[in-house]
Design a protein around this motif. Structure first.
Motif, short mmCIF file in Angstrom:
data_model
loop_
_atom_site.label_atom_id
_atom_site.label_comp_id
_atom_site.label_asym_id
_atom_site.label_seq_id
_atom_site.Cartn_x
_atom_site.Cartn_y
_atom_site.Cartn_z
N VAL A 27 2.51 7.74 18.14
CA VAL A 27 2.05 6.74 17.19
C VAL A 27 1.88 7.43 15.84
CG1 VAL A 27 0.25 5.08 16.63
CG2 VAL A 27 0.88 5.47 19.01
N SER A 28 2.87 7.23 14.97
CA SER A 28 2.81 7.78 13.63
C SER A 28 3.65 6.91 12.70
CB SER A 28 3.31 9.22 13.60
OG SER A 28 4.67 9.28 13.92
N CYS A 29 3.36 7.00 11.43
CA CYS A 29 4.08 6.20 10.43
C CYS A 29 5.58 6.42 10.52
CB CYS A 29 3.59 6.53 9.02
SG CYS A 29 1.88 6.07 8.71
N GLY A 44 7.18 9.51 1.36
CA GLY A 44 7.41 8.28 2.08
C GLY A 44 6.40 7.23 1.64
N TYR A 45 6.71 5.98 1.95
CA TYR A 45 5.78 4.91 1.61
C TYR A 45 5.85 3.81 2.66
CZ TYR A 45 9.79 2.24 -0.03
OH TYR A 45 10.98 1.57 -0.09
N CYS A 46 4.76 3.08 2.74
CA CYS A 46 4.66 1.96 3.69
C CYS A 46 4.83 0.66 2.93
CB CYS A 46 3.30 2.00 4.38
SG CYS A 46 3.05 0.60 5.49
N GLU A 47 5.70 -0.20 3.42
CA GLU A 47 5.92 -1.49 2.78
C GLU A 47 4.75 -2.45 3.01
OE1 GLU A 47 9.60 -3.11 4.10
OE2 GLU A 47 10.77 -1.84 2.78
N MET A 48 3.92 -2.19 4.01
CA MET A 48 2.82 -3.10 4.32
C MET A 48 1.57 -2.81 3.50
SD MET A 48 3.25 -3.55 8.41
CE MET A 48 2.01 -4.80 8.52
N GLY A 52 -0.88 0.91 -4.02
CA GLY A 52 -0.50 2.01 -4.89
C GLY A 52 -0.84 3.38 -4.33
N GLU A 53 -1.58 3.42 -3.22
CA GLU A 53 -1.96 4.69 -2.61
C GLU A 53 -1.28 4.87 -1.25
OE1 GLU A 53 -6.18 4.90 -2.49
OE2 GLU A 53 -6.39 4.46 -4.61
N ASN A 54 -0.15 4.24 -1.08
CA ASN A 54 0.53 4.29 0.20
C ASN A 54 1.56 5.40 0.30
OD1 ASN A 54 2.35 3.19 -1.59
ND2 ASN A 54 3.12 1.65 -0.19
N ASP A 68 -5.10 3.15 5.70
CA ASP A 68 -5.09 1.74 5.30
C ASP A 68 -4.07 0.90 6.07
OD1 ASP A 68 -7.05 2.21 3.40
OD2 ASP A 68 -5.60 2.63 1.81
N CYS A 69 -3.54 1.45 7.14
CA CYS A 69 -2.54 0.73 7.94
C CYS A 69 -3.12 -0.59 8.46
CB CYS A 69 -2.09 1.59 9.12
SG CYS A 69 -0.88 0.76 10.18
N PRO A 70 -2.43 -1.71 8.21
CA PRO A 70 -2.95 -3.01 8.65
C PRO A 70 -2.66 -3.34 10.11
CG PRO A 70 -0.96 -3.33 7.41
CD PRO A 70 -1.26 -1.85 7.38
#
Length: 77
Positions: A27-29, A44-48, A52-54, A68-70
């Motif tokens: 379980v990882s981004c 890397g960045y998360c689309e969810m 601005g801090e992703n 901050d993962c939803p």
């Protein structure tokens, strides 16, 4: 109150439920379809996450989940 031209008085919210499957206990981004990595910028960045801090380095993305993962994780038994 009359709306000014080119302004928004309110937004109508909508939600969606998405299932993301992670392989076994990895379980990882890095394994999430919403994570994207740029070799050019080495980040890397998360689309969810849209605060601005992703942005995260690949080392973090391969070993953890952004705070901050939803996504809501289920217990594996």
């Amino acid at each position: 109150m009359a709306a000014e031209k080119n302004s928004v008085l309110y937004y109508t919210k909508a939600k969606v439920s998405v299932t993301v499957n992670f392989p076994e206990k990895n379980v990882s981004c890095n394994f999430c379809p919403f994570f994207h990595y740029s070799e050019t910028y080495e980040r890397g960045y998360c689309e969810m996450i849209r605060n601005g801090e992703n942005v995260m380095p690949r080392k973090f993305a391969m070993s953890g989940i952004h705070p901050d993962c939803p996504l809501e994780f289920e217990e594996v038994t």
